[in-house]
Write a protein that holds these residues in place. Structure first.
Motif, mmCIF file in Angstrom:
data_model
loop_
_atom_site.group_PDB
_atom_site.id
_atom_site.type_symbol
_atom_site.label_atom_id
_atom_site.label_comp_id
_atom_site.label_asym_id
_atom_site.label_seq_id
_atom_site.Cartn_x
_atom_site.Cartn_y
_atom_site.Cartn_z
ATOM 1 N N GLY A 197 0.795 -1.116 0.241
ATOM 2 C CA GLY A 197 0.478 0.332 -0.230
ATOM 3 C C GLY A 197 0.685 1.571 0.004
ATOM 4 O O GLY A 197 2.293 1.056 0.784
ATOM 5 N N PHE A 198 0.452 2.079 -0.575
ATOM 6 C CA PHE A 198 1.302 3.467 -0.809
ATOM 7 C C PHE A 198 0.442 4.657 0.192
ATOM 8 O O PHE A 198 -1.308 4.692 0.133
ATOM 9 C CB PHE A 198 1.128 4.291 -1.605
ATOM 10 C CG PHE A 198 2.847 3.777 -2.314
ATOM 11 C CD1 PHE A 198 3.697 4.003 -2.391
ATOM 12 C CD2 PHE A 198 3.013 2.190 -2.944
ATOM 13 C CE1 PHE A 198 5.143 3.897 -3.201
ATOM 14 C CE2 PHE A 198 4.136 1.587 -3.183
ATOM 15 C CZ PHE A 198 5.409 2.270 -3.604
ATOM 16 N N THR A 199 0.358 5.659 0.604
ATOM 17 C CA THR A 199 0.182 6.827 0.760
ATOM 18 C C THR A 199 1.353 7.941 -0.618
ATOM 19 O O THR A 199 2.444 7.896 -0.273
ATOM 20 C CB THR A 199 0.425 7.741 2.199
ATOM 21 O OG1 THR A 199 0.106 9.174 2.352
ATOM 22 C CG2 THR A 199 2.131 7.447 2.348
ATOM 23 N N MET A 200 -0.345 8.560 -0.782
ATOM 24 C CA MET A 200 1.071 10.055 -1.251
ATOM 25 C C MET A 200 0.867 11.068 -1.421
ATOM 26 O O MET A 200 0.689 11.935 -2.086
ATOM 27 C CB MET A 200 -0.812 10.110 -2.579
ATOM 28 C CG MET A 200 -1.105 8.475 -4.015
ATOM 29 S SD MET A 200 0.030 8.081 -4.313
ATOM 30 C CE MET A 200 -0.232 6.723 -4.449
ATOM 31 N N GLN A 201 0.473 11.287 0.127
ATOM 32 C CA GLN A 201 0.532 12.651 0.850
ATOM 33 C C GLN A 201 1.372 13.469 0.594
ATOM 34 O O GLN A 201 1.830 14.303 0.223
ATOM 35 C CB GLN A 201 -0.284 12.670 2.212
ATOM 36 C CG GLN A 201 -1.481 11.746 2.374
ATOM 37 C CD GLN A 201 -2.200 11.896 3.694
ATOM 38 O OE1 GLN A 201 -1.739 13.152 4.218
ATOM 39 N NE2 GLN A 201 -3.443 11.224 3.611
ATOM 40 N N PRO A 202 3.232 12.541 1.042
ATOM 41 C CA PRO A 202 4.160 13.159 1.289
ATOM 42 C C PRO A 202 4.398 14.263 -0.287
ATOM 43 O O PRO A 202 4.639 14.256 -1.606
ATOM 44 C CB PRO A 202 4.774 12.497 1.645
ATOM 45 C CG PRO A 202 4.467 11.164 1.661
ATOM 46 C CD PRO A 202 3.239 10.544 1.099
ATOM 47 N N MET A 203 5.047 15.691 0.328
ATOM 48 C CA MET A 203 4.558 16.185 -1.037
ATOM 49 C C MET A 203 6.501 16.752 -1.158
ATOM 50 O O MET A 203 6.759 17.349 -1.907
ATOM 51 C CB MET A 203 4.805 17.536 -0.232
ATOM 52 C CG MET A 203 2.994 17.544 -0.141
ATOM 53 S SD MET A 203 2.036 19.395 0.786
ATOM 54 C CE MET A 203 2.067 19.381 2.629
ATOM 55 N N ALA A 204 7.089 15.600 -1.220
ATOM 56 C CA ALA A 204 9.084 15.878 -0.989
ATOM 57 C C ALA A 204 9.652 14.848 -0.791
ATOM 58 O O ALA A 204 8.469 14.091 0.151
ATOM 59 C CB ALA A 204 9.400 16.886 -0.924
ATOM 60 N N GLY A 205 10.814 14.083 -1.618
ATOM 61 C CA GLY A 205 11.396 12.461 -1.180
ATOM 62 C C GLY A 205 11.381 13.548 0.429
ATOM 63 O O GLY A 205 11.207 12.425 0.914
ATOM 64 N N ALA A 206 11.843 14.621 0.882
ATOM 65 C CA ALA A 206 12.511 14.001 2.040
ATOM 66 C C ALA A 206 11.173 14.075 3.277
ATOM 67 O O ALA A 206 11.391 13.698 5.040
ATOM 68 C CB ALA A 206 13.388 15.498 1.987
#
Lengths: 482, 443, 129
Positions: A129-138
């Motif tokens: 499963g994935f979350t799409m929320q992080p707005m950048a790699g860090a």
């Protein structure tokens, strides 16, 4: 070049604003108002267009020419993705709509994009499963480490430490530290890989996990990666895959099959979304089955009737890490890119990226020191020590490359290689481009021996020469105030 | 393969030149790790993918007349904004590590930083952060580090979307996070005063707050500074066209969501977080910063500066783990503010307030619709009480073509009948009138 | 001022004992390694410091590092002038570029530090790394 403020002419306007069609004009209490208007420039639309067009001409992008910035995967950004991201049906969609009653039904297209991107990434990475929320790699790293912490808390584990190789990107230790862990750096072995024996030595019950980039920042694939993951699992630790270098193995090797539990991806690298001059990016995070419950809320689910919905009731979730569903516009571009690749297309990306990197490596090997000569993956790391002995340092080589019309490679990273020149050509570049770059590099290497000054006084073709960074930091001028 | 230039013949030639076979390229990867065919959909052509996405875009109902805000607004975007930000010299570049070939991005960021300072009347700004919520979190981390204290007071009139984000981020940190309950729609002075002590790092407030109410934090700043604490205020940048600035209120760190400065709503991102502070705190500010300097010939230029604070050098001791900013979004905001200019931004802000005031009159003249808070100054958003469940009413208004507002019960107890209605300069008198009619009809 | 009577830490601070007061600065080697220093973060008089713990920060264009106290004690004086004139670090590292003075109740803690000769040898090993 003048600042936009210096071009201001009192009374000039850059936009006609509609006249008010309502009868009311509110007079707010004076105490609540600013005492004078913000000192924004006064310009015509043409002034603004000329100013920013001139600025754009002082920039170098992938569309300008070869951009072999190591570890950044500066591949071509397909125009079709830009066009689709601007479709009004996506661009003008208010993010709170699906949180209204029956609102989910009104955003089925957008929810389907998020849901299917999740499925595609699961298959590509071997995750559950994935979350799409992080707005950048860090941001993805921080999210992944927060899930690691939540997992250990849930299991009652007392964990304090995260192991990170000394060749890692600086964000790895920074993310682990911000999430509350102590960072222990694992030295690389003579082959430039994470030292298995050292990992064994450093392993104990307090180890929460390991963060690995694979292939690593030297462009090398660690054949012991599965053993490292198994070791970490033996103390109920978690193995974190930094997806910065996924482009090297995409479609060929799945991080999940290597034993990793958490994966973050940089959509602006492997999945060809634009880097934007330093963002916006997107850093989705995938996890294996035992961590799915900890994913941030919300996630998109598909109901039995075939419709898509946001799910919020997830008691073990680490909570909200973004205001909504991540950088949707970026996720959308990556989705488009993946749909155009399919299985075969992804494999060709990795194969061509690796071929291009090895081609450069072999061609430049006689001219620059190569501390790790084995087959590389998507990038190769040279050392300019031979040139430095003549007074030509990595930075000088970079500036000479600029004068030849290319963007320089990544310099002085990874830190474990002296005078590092980290070259990542990506799969997109043609043999002609690579040959021209190679020729330039050979020419610079020769000049470093015979006429070092012709290298050290570059660049000469740019609007400004080398800038005084000491002055910038000492006499800090970071805003033009009115 | 449109995005891979080399032909099969060229690949074969390259392999031959370096004495390798195709298999050699992945010979370092143990065989058992190589996966077979992935279960992915067949590759689509550009035409197919455009058709498919056009169909999906069509399933999103963007025709609703938008009175939905909550910190994210449907403002007008001038055509020149997209024309300039879609120049690929900007969007296909990366972080400006090589300043000589990145003066476009660098000068734009410097101008953006200047624009944010002028807008907020603060001393310094960084190159941007992910969004308004993470900007507020970073401001909080900055305050903890600058004061060496561990207590944070946040009023519940701050955007609840940001408050839940801060709760997630601070779960593993040893800090005391106190939430005060607003006093009739404004930051609760009494409750904050009671909590404020010499362990307090910062008070977090918002203007206009989540309810749309306008406040002046000058008194809070004085109160906080007496105790050695900082004040952090999240602000709505468009409102600063007319409203008193965080700088003028004595606020120490101003943050906000920059989406309203020329970015489409785009279903939640990419957006723009901004952060600005006072000079003494500049080294505690996270993220990239661009500074002006000179080359050897005395030509003015721009570089990334104060980089030693950052993760690629400081690693686990960095001020933050952030390594990117939202440069293209910052450029968007810069172009937008350049086009609107001094007078334009003031006019847009005034239009928002005027139209909101008109909507307030129209909507509260409907029997049973009353303002939730006692007479308060609002900017462009207001809380109204309906005679029945607000979520239900909003649902019925969707069927009539309106995204009428946001039901506050989602985040606030006891506000089941309350709706948050936003009005931007884009809404017309006619649309407001039609909303009022539709609302009256469904009640 | 010369390098005589100086003691050095492995983290490149120097210390000079004068009665009960220990002056502390950064070694010439450290300053050379850092490159142009652009910023110093110094403690306030009255702050407590402990041996081996950070008392401040030195930042150059390419690096930022903590500075560590060579001894336990209380900061009695801070040299803010050097923060305004950073070139002093290069021109007079062991004299006018002292950073803080620490009042210590246990000056013998300095005994474990390196003297000038030992420190020079130590620096030679650092260069190779």
């Amino acid at each position: 070049m003048k600042l936009v403020f210096e071009k201001s002419v009192p009374g000039r306007r850059g936009l006609t604003i509609s006249k008010s069609d309502v009868s009311t004009s509110i007079n707010l209490k004076a105490d609540l108002l600013r005492d004078k208007p913000a000192e924004l420039p006064e310009l015509s639309e043409l002034d603004v267009v000329r100013h920013f067009t001139e600025l754009s001409r002082r920039n170098f992008g992938v569309d300008t020419n070869f951009y072999p910035l190591g570890s950044c995967t500066m591949k071509y950004n397909p125009k079709v993705a830009e066009r689709i991201a601007a479709y009004p049906g996506f661009a003008h969609l208010h993010p709170l709509i699906p949180q209204l009653r029956i609102g989910g039904i009104l955003t089925q297209g957008a929810l389907q994009v998020l849901y299917e991107t999740d499925l595609l990434l699961r298959e590509i990475c071997g995750m559950a499963g994935f979350t799409m929320q992080p707005m950048a790699g860090a941001h993805g790293e921080l999210t992944g480490i927060m899930m690691m912490a939540a997992y250990h808390k849930d299991r009652g584990n007392k964990k304090t430490t995260v192991l990170i190789p000394d060749s890692a990107h600086g964000t790895n230790p920074a993310s682990a530290a911000i999430a509350g862990y102590v960072v222990k750096a694992v030295p690389s072995d003579d082959n430039g890989l994470m030292d298995l024996a050292k990992v064994k030595k450093m392993l104990n019950d307090e180890v929460a996990g390991v963060m690995l980039t694979c292939p690593n920042t030297l462009g090398l694939f660690n054949p012991h990666v599965r053993e490292i993951c198994d070791l970490i699992h033996s103390v109920d630790g978690l193995a974190y895959y930094d997806g910065a270098n996924l482009n090297a193995i995409v479609g060929k090797v799945r991080p999940g099959d290597l034993g990793f539990d958490i994966v973050h991806l940089n959509l602006h690298k492997t999945f060809a979304t634009p880097h934007g001059g330093g963002g916006p990016g997107a850093g989705p995070v995938g996890v294996v089955e035992k961590l799915v419950d900890f994913l941030p809320v919300s996630i998109v689910v598909k109901r039995e009737d075939g419709t898509y919905a946001l799910e919020y009731k997830r008691p073990k979730s680490i909570g909200y890490i973004a205001p909504f569903y991540g950088n949707f516009g970026i996720i959308l571009r990556a989705y488009v890119y993946m749909l155009m690749q399919g299985d075969e297309g992804l494999k060709r990306i990795a194969e061509n990226a690796v071929l291009n990197a090895n081609y450069i490596k072999e061609k430049l090997k006689p001219h620059y020191d190569l501390p790790h000569p084995q087959t590389c993956k998507h990038e190769c790391v040279f050392s300019a020590t031979r040139q430095a002995a003549k007074g030509v340092h990595g930075i000088d080589i970079a500036k000479a490359i600029i004068d030849a019309g290319f963007h320089p490679p990544t310099m002085y990273f990874p830190m474990i290689v002296k005078e590092a020149l980290m070259i990542e050509p990506t799969e997109c570049e043609s043999k002609e481009t690579l040959d021209a770059f190679i020729e330039t590099m050979i020419d610079i290497a020769k000049r470093a021996q015979t006429d070092p000054e012709s290298v050290t006084d570059c660049p000469k073709t740019t609007p400004v020469g080398r800038l005084d960074e000491t002055k910038a930091a000492r006499e800090l001028n970071i805003a033009s105030l009115a | 393969m449109p995005y891979i230039s080399n032909t099969d013949e060229q690949r074969a030639a390259m392999l031959a030149e370096i004495g390798m076979t195709p298999d050699d390229l992945f010979a370092d990867v143990p065989k058992e790790f190589l996966c077979g065919k992935l279960d992915l959909p067949e590759a689509r052509s550009e035409q197919q993918v455009r058709d498919h996405l056009a169909e999906l875009a069509g399933k999103n109902h963007i025709h609703l007349t938008c009175f939905l805000g909550g910190g994210f607004y449907d403002h007008f975007i001038p055509s020149a904004v997209y024309a300039l930000t879609s120049r690929s010299e900007f969007y296909t570049a990366y972080t400006p590590y090589q300043p000589e070939v990145s003066q476009g991005t660098l000068q734009a960021i410097y101008e953006y930083q200047s624009m944010i300072c002028r807008l907020t009347e603060m001393d310094v700004s960084n190159a941007s952060l992910y969004d308004g919520g993470t900007a507020l979190y970073e401001a909080m981390m900055m305050a903890l580090s600058a004061t060496g204290r561990n207590k944070i007071i946040i009023d519940d009139s701050v955007n609840p979307i940001y408050r839940v984000m801060i709760q997630s981020y601070t779960r593993n940190l040893k800090i005391e996070l106190i939430e005060t309950q607003n006093e009739d729609g404004l930051a609760n002075r009494e409750a904050i005063g009671k909590q404020l002590d010499d362990k307090t790092a910062a008070i977090i407030v918002q203007n206009p707050n989540f309810f749309g109410c306008i406040d002046d934090f000058t008194d809070l700043s004085e109160m906080a500074h007496k105790k050695g604490a900082l004040v952090i205020s999240s602000v709505y940048p468009i409102s600063l066209g007319i409203l008193k600035t965080p700088g003028a209120m004595g606020v120490d760190i101003a943050t906000g969501e920059g989406q309203s400065l020329g970015m489409p709503m785009s279903f939640g991102g990419p957006y723009l977080g901004f952060i600005a502070t006072r000079k003494p705190l500049v080294r505690k500010m996270p993220g990239r910063i661009v500074g002006q300097t000179m080359d050897a010939q005395g030509r003015c230029g721009f570089v990334l500066t104060l980089q030693a604070r950052e993760q690629h050098i400081r690693r686990d001791k960095a001020t933050s783990n952030i390594c990117s900013n939202e440069a293209l979004c910052a450029l968007t905001a810069l172009v937008y503010m350049s086009l609107l200019g001094k007078e334009g931004l003031r006019e847009v802000a005034q239009l928002c307030a005027d139209k909101a005031s008109y909507a307030y009159q129209k909507l509260t003249s409907i029997p049973g619709v009353t303002p939730h808070f006692r007479a308060k100054w609002v900017f462009n958003e207001m809380v109204l009480d309906l005679p029945c469940d607000a979520a239900d009413v909003i649902g019925r208004l969707i069927e009539k073509g309106f995204a009428a507002g946001f039901p506050l019960s989602r985040y606030y107890k006891g506000m089941e009948n309350s709706i948050l209605v936003a009005v931007t300069e884009k809404r017309t008198k006619q649309q407001i009138g039609m909303l009022a009619e539709a609302l009256e009809a469904v009640l | 001022m010369s390098e005589e009577n100086l003691k050095f830490t492995e983290t490149h601070e120097w210390a000079r004992l004068d009665g009960k007061v220990v002056s502390v600065g950064l070694s010439a080697f450290a300053i050379e390694q850092l490159g142009d220093v652009v910023y110093l973060e110094l403690p306030k008089p009255g702050d407590e410091v402990s041996k081996g713990a950070s008392f401040g920060l030195v930042e150059s264009v390419k690096a930022a590092s903590d500075m560590y106290a060579p001894i336990d004690g209380v900061v009695s004086e801070v040299n803010y002038e050097v923060a305004d004139n950073l070139d002093l670090l290069k021109t007079d590292p062991y004299g006018s570029a002292w950073l803080i003075k620490i009042e210590s109740s246990d000056p013998s803690q300095l005994d474990t530090l390196m003297d000038t000769d030992k420190y020079e040898q130590f620096c030679a090993t650092q260069v190779d790394q």
